[in-house]
Design an enzyme around this catalytic site. Sequence first.
Site, PDB file in Angstrom:
ATOM      1  N   ASP A  89       0.399   6.621  -6.577  1.00  0.00           N
ATOM      2  CA  ASP A  89      -0.555   7.735  -6.493  1.00  0.00           C
ATOM      3  C   ASP A  89      -0.046   8.857  -7.381  1.00  0.00           C
ATOM      4  OD1 ASP A  89      -1.948   6.265  -4.717  1.00  0.00           O
ATOM      5  OD2 ASP A  89      -1.698   7.586  -3.004  1.00  0.00           O
TER       6      ASP A  89
ATOM      7  N   GLU B  37      -3.457   4.991  -8.804  1.00  0.00           N
ATOM      8  CA  GLU B  37      -4.490   5.882  -8.294  1.00  0.00           C
ATOM      9  C   GLU B  37      -4.272   7.195  -9.028  1.00  0.00           C
ATOM     10  OE1 GLU B  37      -6.106   7.753  -4.141  1.00  0.00           O
ATOM     11  OE2 GLU B  37      -5.371   5.700  -4.142  1.00  0.00           O
TER      12      GLU B  37
ATOM     13  N   HIS C  97       1.580  11.292  -1.642  1.00  0.00           N
ATOM     14  CA  HIS C  97       0.285  11.113  -0.990  1.00  0.00           C
ATOM     15  C   HIS C  97      -0.442  12.450  -1.041  1.00  0.00           C
ATOM     16  CE1 HIS C  97      -2.047   9.144   2.576  1.00  0.00           C
ATOM     17  NE2 HIS C  97      -2.674   9.033   1.427  1.00  0.00           N
TER      18      HIS C  97
ATOM     19  N   GLU D 125       1.720   0.237  -5.491  1.00  0.00           N
ATOM     20  CA  GLU D 125       0.758   1.317  -5.714  1.00  0.00           C
ATOM     21  C   GLU D 125       1.477   2.603  -6.118  1.00  0.00           C
ATOM     22  OE1 GLU D 125      -3.095   3.433  -3.577  1.00  0.00           O
ATOM     23  OE2 GLU D 125      -1.720   2.226  -2.362  1.00  0.00           O
TER      24      GLU D 125
ATOM     25  N   HIS E 214       0.846  -1.196   0.000  1.00  0.00           N
ATOM     26  CA  HIS E 214       0.000   0.000   0.000  1.00  0.00           C
ATOM     27  C   HIS E 214       0.879   1.244   0.000  1.00  0.00           C
ATOM     28  CE1 HIS E 214      -2.090   3.176   2.520  1.00  0.00           C
ATOM     29  NE2 HIS E 214      -2.932   3.047   1.510  1.00  0.00           N
ATOM     30  N   ASN E 215       0.512   2.238  -0.808  1.00  0.00           N
ATOM     31  CA  ASN E 215       1.295   3.483  -0.879  1.00  0.00           C
ATOM     32  C   ASN E 215       2.801   3.185  -0.878  1.00  0.00           C
ATOM     33  OD1 ASN E 215      -1.113   4.822  -0.913  1.00  0.00           O
ATOM     34  ND2 ASN E 215      -0.864   5.850   1.057  1.00  0.00           N
TER      35      ASN E 215
END
Length: 776
Positions: free
Chosen positions: A362, A409, A375, A360, A330-331
Site C-alpha cells: 500500500d 495499491e 495502511h 501487497e 494481504h497487507n
Amino acid sequence: MSCLQRQAKLSPSEELLRCARGQRDIQMNAKLLGMEGDQDLQFLLQGGDLLKVRSMSWKKTRYFRLQEDCKTTWHESKKTFKTKQTFSLYDISMVRMGRHSEGLRKNTEEQVEGRCFSIMFKNRRKNLDLIASSEEEAKQWVSSLEKIIANLNNLSTQQKTEHWIISCLKKADKDKDDKLSQSEMKNFLRSINIEVEDDYAEMLFQQCDKSKSGYLAGVEIQHFYDLLTHREEINVIYGQYAKTTGFMSPGNLVEFLMKEQREKATVALAHEIIEKYEPDEHVKAKRLLSKDGFLMYMHHPEAMILNLDHKEVCQDMNQPLNHYFISSSHNTYLMEDQLKGPSSTEAYVRALLKGCRCVELDCWDGSDDEPVIYHGYTLTSKILFKDTIKAIKEYAFKTSDYPVILSLENHCSVEQQKVMAHHMSSILGSALVTTPLGDDMPTNFPSPEELKGKFLIKGKRLNKLEATFASEAAAADDDDVTEEDESNDEDEQREEEQRKKKKKLKLAKELSDMVIYCKSVHFNGFEDAVKNLSFYEMSSFKEGKAVKLAEDSANAYIRHNVDKLSRIYPAGSRTNSSNYNPVPLWNAGCQIVALNFQTTCPDMDVNQGRFLVNGKSGYILKPAYMRDVDTEFDPITLTRGDWLKHKTLHVMVISAQQLPKLNKKKSSIVDPLVKVEVYGVPEDVAVKETNPIENNGFKPSWNENFQFDVYVPNLALVRFVVEDHDSTSDNEFVGQYTLPFNSLKMGYRHVPLLNKNGDRLPSAGLFVHVMVVDVN
C-alpha cells in the site's frame, strides 16, 4: 570468564563438581549431534560479549553462551551478572549477516556493517540484533549457529525425543547428584506432561529402584527411561512381522511394506532400509532389522504420513500462470492489527520465507520525495518503499524459485510514482518483467517455469497491453485512471455510489508500463469480462462478494478463472487481522486468495497445508476440470463428471507422543483429544474427534476409528488437530498438521505436529493408521 567464575555462591569443591558434570553433559549432547570436538560447538559453548541493539540510545553489552544441553542459549548482564535464558535454537528461523534487519539499518551506522548480525525467530518474537567486536567474530557466530541449527534439525524424531527427555531429567535433578529421588521423579513426570497418582508414582519408582537405596542412579535411570519410552503399539506391529528369531528379515519388511503400508517394495529396498536405520551393527551385519531400527525408520520422513515425492516440485509447472493456486498475502507489511500495529519489512521476509508468492504494498506519498508503505488513514507505522523492495529482492527466492507478484495499491502522486518505478527498476533489475515474453502480443499467461526468478507487477495501467504492439497513435495520451481501493464498506449500494464518485488517479507512465500480466480492473460481471476484458486484466474481490459469487455462481466463477486471475482479500471489518476460510474460494478456481499471514488461526493452517506440497513452491496446479473453459464442474451441486472420485477415508487415531505443556506451571498437564477434519467441497466437509485422555500429554493412547466420505479428492485437505480438553471453556490448541488428501500415505504413519505459528514441534507427533478405499 571461566565456568568457575560464573557460578554463584558455591564452594570451590561444588564449583569443580558442577563444572565436571557440565563437561560430561556437553560430551553426551555433542555426541548426539555428531559434533564431538567440533570447533564451532566449542566456540558457542565458550560464548562471548556481544552488543545488543534495541534503539539508537539502547545498545548494551551482553554475554551470550550456549548451555550444556547444546540447544539453549542464555545471556548475562555485564553489570549485574544476572543470567537469563533467552531462546532455544529450535526457535531460530534464520541467522542474517550484516545490517539487513530493520532495527540494525535504523539504529546503526554503515561502518559497522561487517560486525552486525541478526537472529530471526520462527514465532512473533522480535529479531535479536547484535554487533560483534570484529568482522571475524561476527562471521564465527553466524557460521557456528548455522552449523549447530542444521545438525539439530537433522536429528531424527527419536533422537530429538532422547535429547529432550535427557534435558528434562537433568532439570529434575535439583541437587545435581546424578540421582533421582521419588519427589524429583514425580517433578520430572510433570515436566514431560504426565500427571500420575502418588500410588502409581511409588510403584514405578519401586519397580526401577533395584538397589532399594531410595533413589535412582545409573542403570536404574536407564530402566526408568526405557519404561517411559516403551511403545506398546509399535511392539505389537513389529511382533506381527518379526518372524526371524525375533527380528525382521528383509522378506518380513517387504511383507509389512506391501500389506500394511500399501507400498511397492522389493528386497533391495528392504536392504537399503536396514542399512540406513538399523543402529546395532551386529544385527545389521546379519541383514536384520531390530525393533529400535524399525522405530527409527517409522519416524523418518520417508515413512511418515506425507507422501515424500510430493515434498519436491512434482507438478507440471509449464501451464499458464492462472492455472495455479498461488500462495498470497494481504497487507503484507503489517505485523499485527490493521489499525495501529507496526509495519515492517520483516513481515515481508517472514511471508516470503513461508512460500508466499503474492505480496501487497500500500503505497503513499512520503517525506523527502520517498514513497512509504502503511495502511492509509490509520495509525499503523510507515516503512520506506525502497527498503521494502530491497527486502523482497533479498528473500523472494529463498524458499521458492517461482515468480513473485507485487500487488500495488497506489495512492501516490505522479512524482512519487516515478520514484517507485525507479526503485523497482534499479533494485530488481532484469528480474522485473517490464515487457511481455516473446516478440508478439501474448494471448495467454506465461508459465511459472518461464517466469522463474521473476517479479510481476499487479496494478493500474494507462492503456491496453496491445497498445505496446500498435502504432504510437494507439498509445494512451491520458494519464488518468479510476482509482480502485480495497473497499471496507460492506453495504453494496453505498459501495456502488462511492465507486461512481471515485476520484481520478493520475498515473505515471513509468509505473504504468511496468504492469504487464496483472492489470487491475473493476469487475462488472462475468458476461462483461468475457466480452470486454483481455486475459491479463484481473479484478480484486472482497471476501463477502467473492463468497457470494462462489455460492451463487460457482460454475461461472470457475470458467472466469480459466481465463483470468482473481484476487480475494479480507473484509475491512477484520481490523484485528483475522482471516476467512480460503477453501470455498479455491473451490471456485480463485488463484490469489490473500490472507493475513501474521495471524495464527485454522485458516492459515489450511493455507499452509494447501501449499505444503509441490516443493513449497507457492504454486499448486488446479485440477484439469478447473482449467477447462467448457467445464461443468460446480462444487455446490456436484453434478456427475470427472471430478467425482468417491473414496472412503478410514482413520484410526492410535496414540500421541511428547505433547508440549501449554501452561508452564508444574501442576498443569494437558488432557488431549484429537480432531480429524476434512476440508473441500461442501459435501466433503466433516469433523470427528476422540475422547479426551486425562493428565497425559507424554504418550496418550486412543485407538479410535473414524470414517469419512470424500467425493472430490483433488480439492480435499485433511487436518489433524490436538487440543487440550476443558469442560468449562473452549479447548486450547496444542498442535496441528494439514495436508492435501491426495498426499496421504496409507498404513501406520506418524504425523508431525506444528505449533500455532506453523513451525514443527520438535518431538511431538501423532501415530495413526490410514486407509483410502475406492467406492464403486
